[in-house]
Design a protein around this motif. Sequence first.
Motif, PDB file in Angstrom:
ATOM      1  N   LEU A 134     -15.194 -24.518 -23.999  1.00  0.00           N
ATOM      2  CA  LEU A 134     -14.603 -25.611 -23.874  1.00  0.00           C
ATOM      3  C   LEU A 134     -13.290 -25.505 -23.306  1.00  0.00           C
ATOM      4  O   LEU A 134     -12.417 -24.831 -23.779  1.00  0.00           O
ATOM      5  N   THR A 135     -12.897 -26.054 -22.278  1.00  0.00           N
ATOM      6  CA  THR A 135     -11.617 -26.326 -21.865  1.00  0.00           C
ATOM      7  C   THR A 135     -11.265 -27.685 -21.819  1.00  0.00           C
ATOM      8  O   THR A 135     -12.009 -28.620 -21.579  1.00  0.00           O
ATOM      9  N   LEU A 136      -9.966 -27.877 -22.131  1.00  0.00           N
ATOM     10  CA  LEU A 136      -9.476 -29.264 -22.293  1.00  0.00           C
ATOM     11  C   LEU A 136      -8.254 -29.274 -21.430  1.00  0.00           C
ATOM     12  O   LEU A 136      -7.215 -28.605 -21.699  1.00  0.00           O
ATOM     13  N   VAL A 137      -7.996 -30.439 -20.638  1.00  0.00           N
ATOM     14  CA  VAL A 137      -6.818 -30.773 -20.112  1.00  0.00           C
ATOM     15  C   VAL A 137      -6.330 -32.092 -20.349  1.00  0.00           C
ATOM     16  O   VAL A 137      -7.074 -32.834 -19.974  1.00  0.00           O
ATOM     17  N   THR A 138      -5.161 -32.181 -20.801  1.00  0.00           N
ATOM     18  CA  THR A 138      -4.591 -33.535 -21.306  1.00  0.00           C
ATOM     19  C   THR A 138      -3.417 -33.569 -20.792  1.00  0.00           C
ATOM     20  O   THR A 138      -2.559 -32.555 -20.601  1.00  0.00           O
ATOM     21  N   LYS A 168     -25.485 -25.679 -19.459  1.00  0.00           N
ATOM     22  CA  LYS A 168     -25.736 -24.269 -19.516  1.00  0.00           C
ATOM     23  C   LYS A 168     -25.424 -23.448 -20.751  1.00  0.00           C
ATOM     24  O   LYS A 168     -24.468 -23.499 -20.818  1.00  0.00           O
ATOM     25  N   GLN A 169     -26.517 -22.787 -21.454  1.00  0.00           N
ATOM     26  CA  GLN A 169     -26.160 -22.076 -22.380  1.00  0.00           C
ATOM     27  C   GLN A 169     -25.248 -20.550 -21.623  1.00  0.00           C
ATOM     28  O   GLN A 169     -25.402 -20.092 -20.574  1.00  0.00           O
ATOM     29  N   GLY A 170     -24.210 -20.552 -22.353  1.00  0.00           N
ATOM     30  CA  GLY A 170     -23.265 -19.575 -21.842  1.00  0.00           C
ATOM     31  C   GLY A 170     -22.222 -19.977 -20.764  1.00  0.00           C
ATOM     32  O   GLY A 170     -21.490 -19.382 -20.257  1.00  0.00           O
ATOM     33  N   GLY A 171     -22.475 -21.410 -20.563  1.00  0.00           N
ATOM     34  CA  GLY A 171     -21.679 -21.907 -19.425  1.00  0.00           C
ATOM     35  C   GLY A 171     -20.292 -22.727 -19.895  1.00  0.00           C
ATOM     36  O   GLY A 171     -19.613 -22.042 -20.991  1.00  0.00           O
ATOM     37  N   GLU A 172     -19.864 -23.401 -19.132  1.00  0.00           N
ATOM     38  CA  GLU A 172     -18.557 -24.119 -19.395  1.00  0.00           C
ATOM     39  C   GLU A 172     -18.520 -25.514 -19.421  1.00  0.00           C
ATOM     40  O   GLU A 172     -19.340 -26.144 -18.587  1.00  0.00           O
ATOM     41  N   VAL A 173     -18.079 -26.096 -20.270  1.00  0.00           N
ATOM     42  CA  VAL A 173     -17.834 -27.601 -20.392  1.00  0.00           C
ATOM     43  C   VAL A 173     -16.375 -28.053 -20.344  1.00  0.00           C
ATOM     44  O   VAL A 173     -15.428 -27.576 -20.974  1.00  0.00           O
ATOM     45  N   ALA A 174     -15.967 -28.724 -19.199  1.00  0.00           N
ATOM     46  CA  ALA A 174     -14.503 -29.129 -18.851  1.00  0.00           C
ATOM     47  C   ALA A 174     -14.232 -30.366 -19.283  1.00  0.00           C
ATOM     48  O   ALA A 174     -15.065 -31.323 -18.626  1.00  0.00           O
ATOM     49  N   GLY A 180      -3.753 -42.737 -14.996  1.00  0.00           N
ATOM     50  CA  GLY A 180      -3.854 -43.134 -13.562  1.00  0.00           C
ATOM     51  C   GLY A 180      -3.249 -44.389 -13.542  1.00  0.00           C
ATOM     52  O   GLY A 180      -2.294 -44.760 -14.557  1.00  0.00           O
ATOM     53  N   GLU A 181      -3.081 -45.075 -12.457  1.00  0.00           N
ATOM     54  CA  GLU A 181      -2.340 -46.272 -12.078  1.00  0.00           C
ATOM     55  C   GLU A 181      -3.025 -47.577 -12.920  1.00  0.00           C
ATOM     56  O   GLU A 181      -3.874 -48.008 -12.460  1.00  0.00           O
ATOM     57  N   GLY A 182      -2.442 -47.807 -13.886  1.00  0.00           N
ATOM     58  CA  GLY A 182      -2.998 -48.775 -14.857  1.00  0.00           C
ATOM     59  C   GLY A 182      -4.307 -48.457 -15.458  1.00  0.00           C
ATOM     60  O   GLY A 182      -4.893 -49.222 -16.460  1.00  0.00           O
ATOM     61  N   GLU A 183      -4.715 -47.251 -15.390  1.00  0.00           N
ATOM     62  CA  GLU A 183      -5.944 -46.893 -16.430  1.00  0.00           C
ATOM     63  C   GLU A 183      -5.844 -45.323 -16.744  1.00  0.00           C
ATOM     64  O   GLU A 183      -5.104 -44.629 -16.173  1.00  0.00           O
ATOM     65  N   ALA A 184      -6.691 -45.127 -17.667  1.00  0.00           N
ATOM     66  CA  ALA A 184      -6.689 -43.765 -18.027  1.00  0.00           C
ATOM     67  C   ALA A 184      -8.185 -43.290 -17.625  1.00  0.00           C
ATOM     68  O   ALA A 184      -9.067 -43.744 -17.890  1.00  0.00           O
ATOM     69  N   SER A 185      -8.501 -41.982 -17.456  1.00  0.00           N
ATOM     70  CA  SER A 185      -9.790 -41.423 -17.240  1.00  0.00           C
ATOM     71  C   SER A 185      -9.981 -40.257 -18.353  1.00  0.00           C
ATOM     72  O   SER A 185      -9.190 -39.471 -18.609  1.00  0.00           O
ATOM     73  N   VAL A 186     -11.356 -40.239 -18.461  1.00  0.00           N
ATOM     74  CA  VAL A 186     -11.911 -39.014 -19.413  1.00  0.00           C
ATOM     75  C   VAL A 186     -12.950 -38.749 -18.500  1.00  0.00           C
ATOM     76  O   VAL A 186     -13.893 -39.213 -18.161  1.00  0.00           O
ATOM     77  N   HIS A 187     -12.883 -37.352 -18.139  1.00  0.00           N
ATOM     78  CA  HIS A 187     -13.892 -36.841 -17.398  1.00  0.00           C
ATOM     79  C   HIS A 187     -14.722 -35.647 -18.198  1.00  0.00           C
ATOM     80  O   HIS A 187     -13.897 -34.699 -18.776  1.00  0.00           O
ATOM     81  N   VAL A 188     -16.086 -35.587 -18.309  1.00  0.00           N
ATOM     82  CA  VAL A 188     -16.678 -34.397 -19.036  1.00  0.00           C
ATOM     83  C   VAL A 188     -17.688 -33.824 -17.913  1.00  0.00           C
ATOM     84  O   VAL A 188     -18.399 -34.402 -17.748  1.00  0.00           O
ATOM     85  N   ARG A 189     -17.303 -32.438 -17.816  1.00  0.00           N
ATOM     86  CA  ARG A 189     -18.211 -31.783 -16.813  1.00  0.00           C
ATOM     87  C   ARG A 189     -19.005 -30.682 -17.198  1.00  0.00           C
ATOM     88  O   ARG A 189     -18.324 -29.746 -17.994  1.00  0.00           O
ATOM     89  N   ASP A 190     -19.974 -30.436 -16.790  1.00  0.00           N
ATOM     90  CA  ASP A 190     -20.950 -29.237 -17.245  1.00  0.00           C
ATOM     91  C   ASP A 190     -21.405 -28.618 -16.067  1.00  0.00           C
ATOM     92  O   ASP A 190     -21.452 -29.099 -15.074  1.00  0.00           O
TER      93      ASP A 190
END
Length: 262
Positions: A134-138, A168-174, A180-190
């Motif tokens: 698991l990788t987290l960027v905030t 994926k088993q053994g993969g990465e979840v970012a 952002g401008e007037g908004e916040a975003s959450v991205h979850v990528r596998d």
Amino acid sequence: RAFRIHIAALGGGPRYATLLTFQDLSEQRVIERMRVDFVANASHELRTPLASLLGFVETLQGPARNDERARERFLAIMREQGLRMARLVDDLLSLSRIEQRAHVAPDTPVDLAGIAREIVDSLTLLARERQVTLTLVTPREPLQIPGDRDELLRLMENLVENAIKYGKQGGEVAITVAAGEGEASVHVRDDGPGIAPEHLPRLTERFYRIDTAASREAGGTGLGLAIVKHIVLRHRGRLTIESKPGEGATFKAILPRFESRP
Ligand code: ADP
């Protein structure tokens, strides 16, 4: 508005006519239809584990009465089925509570970056079981949005848990939380098998699953993304899902910040 069009050919020979009738399937009827389907689906989902549970009770009262080893095994299965029913009922209740509050936008300040960190911590074990990194960027600073803390935890949990389960088993979840401008975003990528385009528009429907057996195996109720969608809507945000089969999937929730909320 939805219409059903009936076409009828009248007469024959040189004189004929075509009769076109339009039947108005008003919004009310579409909603009623969805409600009926939903109740039917929910009942079916509950009935399957219930039937299995009752079957084992009867076996334990009858043929397996004095079989010590069978008892242990059956009790473990019965517990599993009971837990499945409990998860389903909890998800149904969550969904109905979120829907009941849909017209009131939540407005308590919630730090989205903090929420993401809590969820990453709580899902570390599940990730380890599937050897997922698991990788987290905030952002460094707290990122406050008007929200409902429990719902935002749930939103993040459902997306990250899905990415771990279906990626994926053994993969990465970012996971990325950004301002952002007037908004916040959450991205979850596998980086898993991804989602074929024909499934994308239906993925947030209640009980819609691509592979029902795989979902059940992973303890899914088929309601996770429906809950996510309703949380995003209640927060007056939007949800997008992008995927190329074979290259993983990215779920993005865009949520308004205080200054820009309508
Ligand atoms: P479930 O309880 O089945 O996980 P969800 O509503 O959370 O229900 O998800 C619906 C379906 O969407 C899942 O059954 C799965 O087929 C698919 N899905 C969800 N997330 C992903 C993902 N990250 N990658 C591939 N498929 C996914």
